[in-house]
Write an enzyme that holds these catalytic residues in place. Structure first.
Site, PDB file in Angstrom:
ATOM      1  N   ARG A  51      -6.606  -6.093   8.171  1.00 49.80           N
ATOM      2  CA  ARG A  51      -6.888  -6.839   6.637  1.00 49.80           C
ATOM      3  C   ARG A  51      -7.679  -8.013   6.759  1.00 49.80           C
ATOM      4  O   ARG A  51      -7.300  -8.872   7.580  1.00 49.80           O
ATOM      5  CB  ARG A  51      -5.573  -6.853   6.102  1.00 49.80           C
ATOM      6  N   ASP A  79      -1.063  -6.910  -0.973  1.00 50.22           N
ATOM      7  CA  ASP A  79      -0.114  -5.881  -0.557  1.00 50.22           C
ATOM      8  C   ASP A  79       0.038  -4.622  -1.863  1.00 50.22           C
ATOM      9  O   ASP A  79       0.755  -4.544  -2.670  1.00 50.22           O
ATOM     10  CB  ASP A  79       1.325  -6.649  -0.802  1.00 50.22           C
ATOM     11  N   ASP A 122      10.742  -1.514  12.005  1.00 50.77           N
ATOM     12  CA  ASP A 122      10.329  -1.225  13.264  1.00 50.77           C
ATOM     13  C   ASP A 122       8.641  -2.078  13.502  1.00 50.77           C
ATOM     14  O   ASP A 122       8.059  -1.911  14.528  1.00 50.77           O
ATOM     15  CB  ASP A 122       9.773   0.227  13.331  1.00 50.77           C
ATOM     16  N   GLY A 157       8.761 -12.631   5.047  1.00 47.47           N
ATOM     17  CA  GLY A 157       7.913 -13.205   6.122  1.00 47.47           C
ATOM     18  C   GLY A 157       6.882 -11.691   6.906  1.00 47.47           C
ATOM     19  O   GLY A 157       7.228 -10.579   6.571  1.00 47.47           O
ATOM     20  N   ASP A 164       6.609 -12.560  -3.358  1.00 46.84           N
ATOM     21  CA  ASP A 164       6.021 -12.364  -1.815  1.00 46.84           C
ATOM     22  C   ASP A 164       4.726 -11.628  -1.916  1.00 46.84           C
ATOM     23  O   ASP A 164       4.011 -11.636  -1.013  1.00 46.84           O
ATOM     24  CB  ASP A 164       7.155 -12.186  -0.875  1.00 46.84           C
ATOM     25  N   GLY A 188       6.773  -9.159   8.708  1.00 48.48           N
ATOM     26  CA  GLY A 188       7.509  -8.477   9.497  1.00 48.48           C
ATOM     27  C   GLY A 188       6.789  -7.309  10.352  1.00 48.48           C
ATOM     28  O   GLY A 188       7.495  -6.719  11.185  1.00 48.48           O
ATOM     29  N   ARG A 189       5.695  -7.055   9.959  1.00 44.80           N
ATOM     30  CA  ARG A 189       4.938  -5.888  10.701  1.00 44.80           C
ATOM     31  C   ARG A 189       3.650  -6.532  10.561  1.00 44.80           C
ATOM     32  O   ARG A 189       2.577  -5.631  10.503  1.00 44.80           O
ATOM     33  CB  ARG A 189       5.061  -4.726  10.112  1.00 44.80           C
TER      34      ARG A 189
HETATM   35  P1  AMP Z   1       6.448  -5.120   1.521  1.00 45.07           P
HETATM   36  O1  AMP Z   1       7.031  -4.186   0.676  1.00 45.07           O
HETATM   37  O2  AMP Z   1       5.334  -4.486   2.208  1.00 45.07           O
HETATM   38  O3  AMP Z   1       5.686  -6.189   0.644  1.00 45.07           O
HETATM   39  O4  AMP Z   1       7.171  -5.734   2.422  1.00 45.07           O
HETATM   40  C1  AMP Z   1       8.391  -6.468   2.115  1.00 45.07           C
HETATM   41  C2  AMP Z   1       9.034  -7.159   3.387  1.00 45.07           C
HETATM   42  O5  AMP Z   1       9.455  -6.183   4.399  1.00 45.07           O
HETATM   43  C3  AMP Z   1       7.968  -7.989   4.174  1.00 45.07           C
HETATM   44  O6  AMP Z   1       8.641  -9.082   4.829  1.00 45.07           O
HETATM   45  C4  AMP Z   1       7.364  -6.923   5.190  1.00 45.07           C
HETATM   46  O7  AMP Z   1       7.142  -7.534   6.353  1.00 45.07           O
HETATM   47  C5  AMP Z   1       8.710  -6.081   5.366  1.00 45.07           C
HETATM   48  N1  AMP Z   1       8.488  -4.931   6.033  1.00 45.07           N
HETATM   49  C6  AMP Z   1       7.756  -4.010   5.660  1.00 45.07           C
HETATM   50  N2  AMP Z   1       7.746  -2.968   6.316  1.00 45.07           N
HETATM   51  C7  AMP Z   1       8.189  -3.126   7.366  1.00 45.07           C
HETATM   52  C8  AMP Z   1       8.276  -2.583   8.697  1.00 45.07           C
HETATM   53  N3  AMP Z   1       8.185  -1.352   8.968  1.00 45.07           N
HETATM   54  N4  AMP Z   1       8.778  -3.429   9.741  1.00 45.07           N
HETATM   55  C9  AMP Z   1       9.131  -4.465   9.656  1.00 45.07           C
HETATM   56  N5  AMP Z   1       9.202  -5.433   8.399  1.00 45.07           N
HETATM   57  C10 AMP Z   1       8.614  -4.704   7.373  1.00 45.07           C
HETATM   58 MG    MG Z   2       4.532  -7.818   0.796  1.00 47.31          MG
END
Ligand code: AMP
Ligand code: MG
Length: 494
Positions: free
Chosen positions: A180, A266, A128, A93, A256, A95-96
């Site tokens: 974005r 992404d 974070d 989901g 995802d 997360g940021r």
């Molecule tokens: P990504 O690698 O950007 O596709 O992220 C994979 C998952 O990790 C997703 O659910 C993101 O929302 C979460 N995520 C990545 N970086 C952060 C962060 N700094 N804080 C919280 N969630 C994160």
């Molecule tokens: Mg992602």
């Protein structure tokens, strides 16, 4: 009411609120210390028919940075699951990231506006919720390079400095927010999440949303869900072929990170290749080469199979019949990819004939580029310039390990290529002269992070808008990396 050209917030919709509320969480961005606008994409605003004035105003910047009460808004974070490197994670989901909502374009399409790096959400797990300036620059430059190349992609409307520092690798580095935009943020992982949480009704809600907003041409069909699935397969096949034809490696094709509207989404440790090698990998976390350049079509297929598993109950109540119904779209995925890739490669080489000689020549072209360790972009750019009548043959011959071999290859090429004006024009459109080179992107990040200098970032973001031509001022941006500059690994850099 169209408020698009006034000094007020154009984001007036939140289309995801019609989905079941298990699929998202109501959550607003988190306040930041001292927001400022580092970059605003004026060209994109013009394309959307939006005036830049509100986005440049103090209200606009505070809104995009997380510093307002959002009383008239309904920001959400979206839930999704996903297979990461083949392993299922049920709870990912945003997360940021916060979905602020949508504005409507003049042709009545909704465009998502999402903040990335805007604070913690219920999906943050241990993270974070923040992003570094470097990660935002990376996504900004590469998504805009994709757009310049005419490849469907999410876009970057703005980059905001938060004024706060974030901790990465035991260091405090400048934080930033990416604004974005996308036609949709629904992913394969969104369907996996809906299926796990709500079963068939959740999947149906997402599918109906996609049909209504993005695939209206299947709405009246009796087999509309199978038709939707097939249309998704076709868009994905076309997208992966387009990536590969410009030497792009997405790097993290987890379910995802795969959009269901066929847009690149992404941008983590993604990269455009310099020297061509079919199994090239850049991502530091892809140790087994799962997402190598030449694996991307297979992985797209694998991801679409995971999507089919959620769709099956919508296809037919009999599971055997449903499984059978998924097969034709998947077969269409393969044929669409193959056709798009082969056609694209012929366009890159300026070959239109379908003779056995031409076919052999096409099949052997990329292995030759790999054996000769040629720079992918330079090679096709040089061929295009030769086709356009420029005196480039000597320069290209000097790139071959053996000039005689090069001469022979060029003679074979001249024998099969079509030298009509139209073919040469098509060739130019298939062969960019500028790509977002890793070493330049890394340099732009280093300048911005360590010296607060955004000059190279701005130069690149301008130049990459028109990658088929280069101005005299920007010729240095065409250069391949020197051995010292070569980037061997790219990082997620969240
Ligand atoms: P990504 O690698 O950007 O596709 O992220 C994979 C998952 O990790 C997703 O659910 C993101 O929302 C979460 N995520 C990545 N970086 C952060 C962060 N700094 N804080 C919280 N969630 C994160
Ligand atoms: Mg992602």
């Amino acid at each position: 009411m169209n408020k698009n050209d006034s000094l007020s917030n154009p984001i007036q919709h939140q289309v995801y609120l019609t989905l079941p509320d298990d699929l998202y969480s109501d959550v607003a961005p988190v306040r930041v210390e001292q927001p400022s606008l580092l970059a605003l994409n004026h060209e994109l605003l013009t394309q959307y028919g939006l005036a830049s004035s509100w986005f440049e105003s103090a209200d606009g910047i505070n809104f995009l940075a997380g510093n307002c009460d959002y009383a008239e808004q309904h920001p959400i974070a979206m839930g999704y699951a996903g297979h990461q490197f083949g392993h299922y994670s049920p709870q990912l989901g945003d997360g940021r990231a916060h979905m602020l909502g949508q504005f409507q374009t003049q042709d009545a399409h909704y465009i998502d506006v999402q903040l990335k790096g805007s604070g913690r959400t219920p999906y943050s797990r241990g993270g974070d919720g923040r992003a570094t300036r470097g990660a935002v620059i990376r996504e900004y430059l590469i998504s805009e390079a994709m757009a310049g190349l005419g490849i469907p992609t999410t876009r970057t409307l703005a980059m905001i400095s938060t004024g706060d520092k974030v901790m990465r690798d035991y260091q405090m580095v400048p934080g930033a927010i990416q604004v974005r935009t996308a036609t949709s943020h629904i992913r394969v992982g969104s369907f996996q999440y809906a299926y796990a949480k709500l079963g068939e009704s959740g999947v149906k809600a997402l599918a109906d949303h996609l049909i209504a907003h993005h695939y209206p041409h299947v709405a009246d069909r009796e087999d509309k869900y199978a038709a939707l699935y097939e249309a998704i397969c076709v868009r994905q096949a076309t997208l992966v072929a387009q990536w590969m034809l410009v030497g792009f490696i997405h790097g993290v094709m987890n379910t995802d990170n795969m959009s269901l509207v066929g847009e690149t989404i992404d941008f983590g440790p993604c990269a455009f290749m310099d020297e061509f090698k079919a199994n090239k990998v850049f991502s530091s976390i892809d140790r087994e080469g799962r997402y190598a350049w030449d694996q991307q079509a297979n992985i797209g297929y694998w991801n679409l199979q995971r999507l089919a598993e959620t769709f099956l109950p919508l296809f037919d109540s009999d599971s055997d019949t449903a499984v059978e119904m998924a097969q034709a779209p998947l077969t269409r995925y393969i044929s669409t990819f193959q056709q798009a890739f082969e056609q694209g490669l012929k366009q890159k080489l300026g070959v239109t004939a379908s003779t056995p000689e031409a076919d052999d020549f096409i099949n052997e072209a990329l292995p030759m580029v790999a054996t000769e360790s040629m720079d992918f972009t330079h090679f096709f750019d040089a061929l295009t310039r030769i086709a356009q009548g420029e005196d480039e043959e000597e320069a290209l011959l000097s790139k071959f390990s053996n000039r005689e071999k090069g001469r022979q290859w060029l003679a074979n090429w001249h024998a099969v290529r079509n030298d009509s004006k139209e073919t040469i024009e098509e060739m130019r459109l298939a062969n960019p002269t500028l790509i977002a080179r890793n070493h330049q992107v890394e340099q732009a990040i280093e300048d911005a992070m360590e010296r607060d200098d955004l000059t190279l970032f701005h130069r690149l973001s301008e130049a990459l808008k028109t990658p088929y031509t280069v101005s005299d001022d920007n010729r240095d941006l065409q250069a391949a990396p020197t051995p010292n500059e070569r980037v061997l690994r790219t990082f997620c850099g969240t």
